[in-house]
Write a protein that holds these residues in place. Structure first.
Motif, mmCIF file in Angstrom:
data_model
loop_
_atom_site.group_PDB
_atom_site.id
_atom_site.type_symbol
_atom_site.label_atom_id
_atom_site.label_comp_id
_atom_site.label_asym_id
_atom_site.label_seq_id
_atom_site.Cartn_x
_atom_site.Cartn_y
_atom_site.Cartn_z
ATOM 1 N N SER A 110 -2.316 7.895 4.160
ATOM 2 C CA SER A 110 -1.405 7.986 3.007
ATOM 3 C C SER A 110 -1.488 9.323 2.295
ATOM 4 O O SER A 110 -0.491 9.816 1.777
ATOM 5 C CB SER A 110 -1.697 6.863 2.009
ATOM 6 O OG SER A 110 -1.399 5.624 2.591
ATOM 7 N N ASN A 144 -6.008 5.686 2.407
ATOM 8 C CA ASN A 144 -5.066 4.783 3.057
ATOM 9 C C ASN A 144 -4.189 4.094 2.008
ATOM 10 O O ASN A 144 -4.266 4.421 0.814
ATOM 11 C CB ASN A 144 -5.793 3.776 3.966
ATOM 12 C CG ASN A 144 -6.752 2.874 3.208
ATOM 13 O OD1 ASN A 144 -6.709 2.753 1.989
ATOM 14 N ND2 ASN A 144 -7.630 2.223 3.943
ATOM 15 N N GLU A 145 -3.395 3.146 2.463
ATOM 16 C CA GLU A 145 -2.453 2.461 1.569
ATOM 17 C C GLU A 145 -3.142 1.626 0.485
ATOM 18 O O GLU A 145 -2.509 1.238 -0.495
ATOM 19 C CB GLU A 145 -1.475 1.589 2.378
ATOM 20 C CG GLU A 145 -2.123 0.409 3.083
ATOM 21 C CD GLU A 145 -2.639 0.729 4.483
ATOM 22 O OE1 GLU A 145 -2.762 -0.228 5.273
ATOM 23 O OE2 GLU A 145 -2.936 1.899 4.789
#
Length: 181
Positions: A110, A144-145
């Motif tokens: 991300s 990351n997300e």
């Protein structure tokens, strides 16, 4: 004569859901006017967890019971969800000779932040034509997300260009003659 004193329940502010990144600690300090505390995980009291602060290392449903001096109680739940950290592997330390290039690729995540401030998934290293050797450590932190982060690094050694001069002990050479260089 009977004297009745009314006491209000303690106030307690606790978020509903929190993300715990794998291998991390989630520190919770709760705003409350209570004076006594009990923390539970999945409805089981946590031994020695008796303050308004608790560090969570495991997922689960946490409950904080906040009580005042006359044992009026307020309870709030906090659902802690475990999320993975991103996988990142830049590779082994390496070296470059003059004129070579190298691309470091952090993969698909991300967000990215490299030690040189770049925020792209890749960075290109161009050895150029240096006059001295250099050693640089490139570090990248990715998220990351779930906003969980990981970092990796690689050391790149760039070798200097070799400059050489060749001299002979004669000005001309005939076929079959020997020359000292």
């Amino acid at each position: 004569q009977l004297k009745i004193t009314l006491s209000s329940h303690p106030t307690l502010t606790l978020s509903k859901d929190s993300i715990l990144c794998d291998g991390s600690t989630l520190n919770n300090t709760v705003q409350t006017n209570g004076t006594r505390f009990i923390w539970r995980r999945n409805n089981v009291n946590i031994p020695n967890a008796t303050s308004n602060s608790y560090s969570v290392t495991l997922p689960g449903l946490y409950t904080l019971v906040s009580a005042n001096e006359v044992d009026c109680r307020t309870e709030k739940d906090l659902n802690v969800i475990l999320r993975p950290k991103p996988n990142i592997k830049l590779g082994s330390d390496t070296s470059l000779c003059p004129g070579q290039t190298l691309t470091l690729n952090a993969g698909i995540h991300s967000s990215y932040i490299w030690s040189n401030g770049t925020t792209n998934p890749t960075i290109n290293i161009n050895a150029g034509n240096p006059s001295t050797n250099s050693i640089t450590k490139y570090i990248v932190t990715v998220k990351n997300e779930f906003n969980c982060s990981s970092k990796d690094s690689v050391i790149v050694t760039v070798f200097a260009a070799v400059k050489a001069s060749i001299f002979a002990n004669v000005n001309s050479v005939c076929k079959g003659d020997s020359v000292v260089i």
